[in-house]
Scaffold this active site. Structure first.
Site, mmCIF file in Angstrom:
data_model
loop_
_atom_site.group_PDB
_atom_site.id
_atom_site.type_symbol
_atom_site.label_atom_id
_atom_site.label_comp_id
_atom_site.label_asym_id
_atom_site.label_seq_id
_atom_site.Cartn_x
_atom_site.Cartn_y
_atom_site.Cartn_z
ATOM 1 N N GLU A 93 0.806 -1.234 0.000
ATOM 2 C CA GLU A 93 0.000 0.000 0.000
ATOM 3 C C GLU A 93 0.828 1.268 0.000
ATOM 4 O O GLU A 93 0.821 2.039 0.972
ATOM 5 C CB GLU A 93 -0.984 -0.022 1.186
ATOM 6 C CG GLU A 93 -2.004 -1.142 1.076
ATOM 7 C CD GLU A 93 -3.024 -1.157 2.198
ATOM 8 O OE1 GLU A 93 -2.888 -0.383 3.155
ATOM 9 O OE2 GLU A 93 -3.966 -1.954 2.107
ATOM 10 N N GLU A 105 -5.517 -8.444 0.243
ATOM 11 C CA GLU A 105 -6.220 -8.061 1.476
ATOM 12 C C GLU A 105 -7.676 -7.776 1.151
ATOM 13 O O GLU A 105 -7.981 -7.111 0.163
ATOM 14 C CB GLU A 105 -5.629 -6.786 2.106
ATOM 15 C CG GLU A 105 -4.307 -6.970 2.779
ATOM 16 C CD GLU A 105 -3.818 -5.701 3.481
ATOM 17 O OE1 GLU A 105 -4.650 -4.872 3.892
ATOM 18 O OE2 GLU A 105 -2.591 -5.561 3.606
HETATM 19 O O1 IFM Z 1 -4.795 -3.253 8.910
HETATM 20 C C1 IFM Z 1 -4.634 -2.669 7.659
HETATM 21 C C2 IFM Z 1 -3.413 -3.232 6.975
HETATM 22 O O2 IFM Z 1 -2.268 -3.032 7.740
HETATM 23 C C3 IFM Z 1 -3.202 -2.583 5.641
HETATM 24 N N1 IFM Z 1 -4.390 -2.611 4.844
HETATM 25 C C4 IFM Z 1 -5.626 -2.203 5.459
HETATM 26 C C5 IFM Z 1 -5.826 -2.921 6.776
HETATM 27 C C6 IFM Z 1 -7.133 -2.476 7.420
HETATM 28 O O3 IFM Z 1 -7.119 -1.108 7.633
#
Ligand code: IFM
Length: 468
Positions: free
Chosen positions: A163, A365
């Protein structure tokens, strides 16, 4: 519901969010260790000092993963645990930890997927300019080579950086994440360009040092839109919105930070070898400095696109060849993070990203924060997560049927953990963690995910409410 054969069913977590042992085993300090100690930055001044104590309990945690039936586990390596200052002396005890974790996973046939950077910048590197220092990409390549030399005899799935939008948007823009800076848009983009270079050099380093065939991807956050209807006009409008780059409305730090939430600026260099025209136009007064050849370094062959997708915007055609972003209807479902729940976003997000970049998609994710607690029987019935999980997975099945190559899905997260500035107020896990006792409880969602995994998705066709 059909899923590809050999589809990777996984779950993930990141080092700072679960490991704890922040000052143990020779680990160096990271920007998060420091940031969490700054008054007013984190919900109730909580820290990741102990978190889920995974550093000491990883064997039990791997057993739980096995119980859930995971085929793969995505975790990140903490840069300062391995190289305390970010460069120079290697901390063998830190590497040993990941070595043992990899072995424990492989012993129960869970495939390790390593993310090299999930936001734990070594403090010393921050003091030397952090992501604004042009030599940070070389530091990151050195760190990559240390990890690759140690683990690539057994690990074949790698993700460089998680990210990038969050690293620079929240860390260098709004300052709500470590290191808490509020910089100009030019500096945010400059830091971002260095992150991209670090990604490129890391891929080169992984390929040069890998001791077995590897698959490598990046995992920017997929900021995606979905069409209001399935008319060709709305579908095109949502595609346009997904890859649009909008100039910031003002120089206010929050506007700056909002201005960087898009997909194209961050994904095009990595997956196409260029910054997008609309981004060069939107940011023309703020562009990062770059050297000839930078884009060649950034644009390395990748094996998959890691998409982190949690929510999305609904968009319709505006009738003039543009798009209009719609408000969600009153009372629409929200997670406890305040994020809209729009399950078909995995369908539309995967589709648009695949069409543009042509890489197999791994949902690296996806998940939801809900209010979970044990009931009088000691069980955690997280119905909202059960529905979220199953409804989102249907989007992958649908997009795979359309011909999009889908390699895998990693639910976020394997266990409740430290949610950055929100501390422990948000529970994302399919395993409940009691932070006082470190007891773990498999939530209902973990059991339902196990059924999904065992049946390779077929159980999703049987529509049933969360079993109570
Ligand atoms: O917990 C975070 C993760 O570290 C990175 N992506 C989003 C998740 C939820 O906010």
């Amino acid at each position: 519901m059909e899923f590809p054969k050999n589809f990777t069913w996984g779950a993930g977590a990141s080092s700072y969010q679960i490991e704890g042992a922040a000052y143990d085993g020779g680990k160096g300090l990271s920007i998060w260790d420091k940031f969490c100690k700054s008054p007013g930055k984190i919900y109730k001044a909580q820290t990741g000092d102990v978190a889920c104590d995974h550093y000491n309990r990883f064997l039990d945690d791997v057993s739980l993963m096995k119980e859930v039936g995971l085929k793969a586990y995505r975790f990140s390596v903490s840069w300062p645990r391995v190289i305390p200052n970010g460069y120079g002396k290697v901390n063998e005890a830190g590497l040993d930890f990941y070595d043992r974790l990899v072995d424990a996973l492989l012993a129960v046939n869970i495939e390790p997927w390593i993310t090299l950077y999930h936001w734990e910048l070594p403090w010393q590197l921050h003091l030397e300019g952090g992501w604004l220092n042009p030599n940070i990409s070389d530091r990151f390549a050195e760190y990559t080579s240390v990890v690759a030399k140690r683990l690539s005899d057994r690990v074949s799935r790698w993700i460089t950086i998680n990210e990038v939008q969050v690293i620079v948007g929240l860390g260098y823009g709004s300052g709500i994440h470590a290191p808490g800076l509020k910089l100009s848009l030019h500096e945010i983009l400059q830091a971002g360009h260095h992150v991209q270079l670090a990604h490129g050099k890391s891929v080169q380093t992984l390929r040069a040092n890998a001791k077995r065939p590897v698959l490598i991807g990046g995992a920017p956050v997929g900021v995606v839109s979905r069409p209001n209807t399935e008319s060709p006009e709305d579908i095109e409008a949502a595609r346009m919105a997904t890859f649009d780059v909008v100039p910031p409305e003002s120089t206010d730090p929050m506007a700056m930070q909002n201005g960087i939430w898009n997909s194209a600026w961050w994904m095009d260099p990595m997956f196409k070898g260029e910054y997008p025209e609309n981004g060069l136009e939107a940011y023309r007064e703020h562009l990062p400095e770059m050297s000839d050849g930078d884009l060649d370094i950034i644009f390395q062959p990748l094996d998959f696109l890691g998409a982190n997708i949690y929510h999305g915007r609904t968009v319709k055609a505006d009738g003039n060849g543009g798009y209009e972003i719609l408000n969600m209807p009153d009372g629409s479902p929200l997670t406890t993070m305040g994020w809209d729940i729009v399950p078909d976003i995995l369908y539309w997000g995967s589709k648009y990203l695949y069409e543009r970049y042509g890489k197999p998609i791994v949902v690296t994710e996806n998940g939801t924060a809900t209010t979970d607690f044990p009931d009088e029987n000691g069980e955690v019935i997280d119905s909202a997560r059960c529905s979220y999980l199953k409804e989102h997975l249907k989007g992958i099945s649908r997009v795979a049927a359309d011909g999009v190559e889908c390699m895998g899905y990693f639910h976020w997260s394997i266990m409740d953990n430290f949610e950055w500035d929100r501390g422990y107020s948000q529970r994302f896990g399919i395993v409940y963690v009691n932070y006082q006792t470190q007891e773990r409880i498999l939530k209902q969602s973990a059991k339902e995910y196990r059924d999904v995994i065992e049946s390779n998705g077929a159980s999703l066709s049987v529509s049933k409410a969360c079993e109570v």
